[in-house]
Design an enzyme around this catalytic site. Structure first.
Site, PDB file in Angstrom:
ATOM      1  N   SER A 204     -11.074  -1.427  -4.177  1.00 41.93           N
ATOM      2  CA  SER A 204      -9.877  -1.307  -5.750  1.00 41.93           C
ATOM      3  C   SER A 204      -9.969  -2.191  -6.971  1.00 41.93           C
ATOM      4  CB  SER A 204      -8.872  -2.406  -4.445  1.00 41.93           C
ATOM      5  OG  SER A 204      -8.930  -3.388  -3.740  1.00 41.93           O
ATOM      6  N   HIS A 232      -8.723   4.624  -2.397  1.00 43.12           N
ATOM      7  CA  HIS A 232      -8.884   5.120  -3.765  1.00 43.12           C
ATOM      8  C   HIS A 232     -10.096   6.073  -3.643  1.00 43.12           C
ATOM      9  CE1 HIS A 232      -6.622   1.464  -5.170  1.00 43.12           C
ATOM     10  NE2 HIS A 232      -7.346   0.723  -4.926  1.00 43.12           N
ATOM     11  N   LYS A 264      -1.220   6.312  -4.050  1.00 47.01           N
ATOM     12  CA  LYS A 264      -2.269   5.970  -5.176  1.00 47.01           C
ATOM     13  C   LYS A 264      -2.695   7.726  -5.291  1.00 47.01           C
ATOM     14  CE  LYS A 264      -3.228   1.727  -3.343  1.00 47.01           C
ATOM     15  NZ  LYS A 264      -3.777   0.701  -2.532  1.00 47.01           N
TER      16      LYS A 264
HETATM   17  C1  LIG Z   1      -3.821  -0.251  -1.864  1.00 44.32           C
HETATM   18  C2  LIG Z   1      -4.250  -0.283  -0.796  1.00 44.32           C
HETATM   19  C3  LIG Z   1      -3.555  -0.370   0.142  1.00 44.32           C
HETATM   20  C4  LIG Z   1      -1.934  -0.550  -0.060  1.00 44.32           C
HETATM   21  O1  LIG Z   1      -1.551   0.270   0.709  1.00 44.32           O
HETATM   22  P1  LIG Z   1      -0.349   0.298   0.610  1.00 44.32           P
HETATM   23  O2  LIG Z   1       0.129   1.937   0.814  1.00 44.32           O
HETATM   24  O3  LIG Z   1       0.305  -0.344  -1.518  1.00 44.32           O
HETATM   25  O4  LIG Z   1       0.311  -0.568   1.837  1.00 44.32           O
HETATM   26  C5  LIG Z   1      -4.611  -0.698   1.182  1.00 44.32           C
HETATM   27  N1  LIG Z   1      -5.465  -0.690   1.311  1.00 44.32           N
HETATM   28  C6  LIG Z   1      -6.100  -0.568   0.044  1.00 44.32           C
HETATM   29  C7  LIG Z   1      -7.566  -0.151  -0.666  1.00 44.32           C
HETATM   30  C8  LIG Z   1      -5.394  -0.019  -0.792  1.00 44.32           C
HETATM   31  O5  LIG Z   1      -5.677  -0.256  -2.538  1.00 44.32           O
END
Ligand SMILES: *Cc1c(COP(=O)(O)O)cnc(C)c1O
Length: 426
Positions: A204, A232, A264
């Site tokens: 990320s 992602h 995302k």
């Molecule tokens: C954003 C993210 C999360 C957390 O997800 P949310 O729904 O925002 O709590 C978990 N793992 C990765 C790799 C992320 O980028």
């Protein structure tokens, strides 16, 4: 291993003020204030800012219009009219809140339909929704692992995977980023223990991909279970945007536990886990972050169903995103801006020191761009960066303008005395 506390440690001296060696119980809020002051001195304070308006790739912050390069809305779906319409229709049917946990009446038609759509998309038997990705990872790891087990993780994994292992109380070993040999050595130290190897599919804060094919082979020879967090990658990579695992041609048998988020590329909120019926049934019984929490609003599930359809069947969005990525990378090379090795929407510019990263971010904001600085502990010490996030919403001219501003900001930093930028090799 000994788990570090999440907040910086305190020297014992600070806690034993008081006469004649008397122990005085530290005040928790005073301590918080001390940490705050220390963080401020180290240019590590995080700042909460309200966004006043969003329109496509533009945001208004502090009354100023900025081109947004910080959003995870990679396909430009968060404001899509079809999602808004699905949400509105479902809200008219159900109201807003689900008013209960999934197992106690909070699981509605929309949740079931979304779980089916996600299982179909990713080619897995079943899916289970969680209210956030953070909760999905805590739930999966704590349901699967106990104190006698071992969890091996990439050092750059998302915080929620790390915290999941902490919550499970298992032995946690973290291997250097993408180092499959180190992962093997760690698994080999506990040949008799049940083992989970967990990795981000796309990292990320770096944007690069995990060596998935090699990790699959490793897990097979070591009889470890592989879990991929594709927050992602979903929507961005692979056929029909099915993610990094699909792009690598890996099956359910290769990656038995696949998790991804809905906040995302899908532009909504929440998360899910896909896998076998055995996995999902086990999580329904044992994942506490699934059991003991209110289900996501059914209207959000309806909006996400609409998002899945668009993400799968409008490939031009992925193409537009990849165009922006290529354009950015070529333009950065032309201007001598060093980038990390990434072909995804996440295109970090490594700066080094936190103060310099903040300064660069502020210069970009002055020029009309929102590119926040990412600093430790989110990234390793000395690796503060600007995390440029590209989207199908960015036009070529947007990227071009950012590149010019970035080039100027980076030049200003690197010509400053004691340049924090000079250690970066190209
Ligand atoms: C954003 C993210 C999360 C957390 O997800 P949310 O729904 O925002 O709590 C978990 N793992 C990765 C790799 C992320 O980028």
């Amino acid at each position: 291993m000994i788990l570090r506390p999440l907040t910086p440690a305190f020297s014992p001296n600070e806690q034993t003020i008081g006469g004649e060696g008397a122990q005085v119980r530290p005040d928790l809020l005073d301590r918080l204030a001390t940490v705050h002051a220390e963080r401020a001195r180290a240019s590590l304070l995080r700042r909460l800012r309200a966004v006043e308006e969003v329109e496509g790739a533009q945001v208004w912050i502090g009354g100023k219009r900025l081109l947004n390069f910080a959003s995870n809305d990679y396909l430009g779906l968060a404001q899509h009219p079809a999602l808004v319409e699905a949400l509105t229709i479902a809200a008219a049917r159900w109201g807003v809140g689900a008013s209960a946990a999934h197992l106690l009446g909070g699981h509605r038609d929309e949740h079931a339909a979304l779980e089916e759509a996600l299982a179909r998309w990713t080619g897995r038997e079943r899916a289970l929704l969680f209210s956030t990705g953070y909760m999905a990872n805590l739930g999966v790891l704590s349901a699967l692992l106990g104190p006698k087990d071992v969890c091996v993780q990439d050092k750059l994994n998302h915080a929620s995977l790390l915290d999941g292992a902490r919550l499970a109380g298992c032995e946690l070993q973290r291997y250097p980023h993408a180092d499959v040999y180190a992962a093997r050595r760690q698994l080999e130290t506990r040949p008799d223990a049940a083992a989970l190897l967990a990795t981000d599919g796309v990292f990320s804060m770096d944007g690069d991909l995990a060596p998935l094919v090699e990790l699959v082979a490793l897990c097979k020879t070591q009889h470890a279970t592989l879990m991929v967090d594709d927050a992602h990658g979903l929507g961005v990579l692979g056929p029909e945007g099915a993610g990094s695992v699909a792009e690598a041609g890996l099956s359910h048998d290769d990656v038995p536990i696949l998790m991804a988020t809905l906040g995302k590329a899908l532009g909504v909120a929440g998360a899910f886990v896909v896998g076998s019926a055995t996995l999902i049934d086990g999580l329904v019984q044992g994942a506490r972050t699934f059991i003991y929490t209110t289900s996501m609003p059914p209207a959000l599930a309806a909006a996400t169903c609409a998002a899945v359809d668009i993400a799968r069947f409008e490939p031009w969005r992925r193409d537009a995103l990849m165009c922006a990525v290529r354009h950015f990378r070529v333009g950065a090379a032309e201007r001598g801006i060093a980038l990390l090795d990434s072909r995804t929407a996440i295109q970090p510019v490594l700066i080094g020191e936190s103060a310099a990263a903040l300064q660069t971010s502020a210069a970009l904001e002055e020029a009309g761009f929102f590119v926040p600085a990412i600093r430790p502990p989110t990234v390793p010490a000395g690796q503060a960066r600007l995390r440029v996030a590209l989207s199908a919403l960015h036009r070529e001219s947007d990227v071009e303008r950012l590149l010019d501003a970035l080039g100027a900001a980076v030049r200003a930093i690197s010509s400053a005395p004691h340049s924090p930028y000079e250690h970066i090799s190209e």
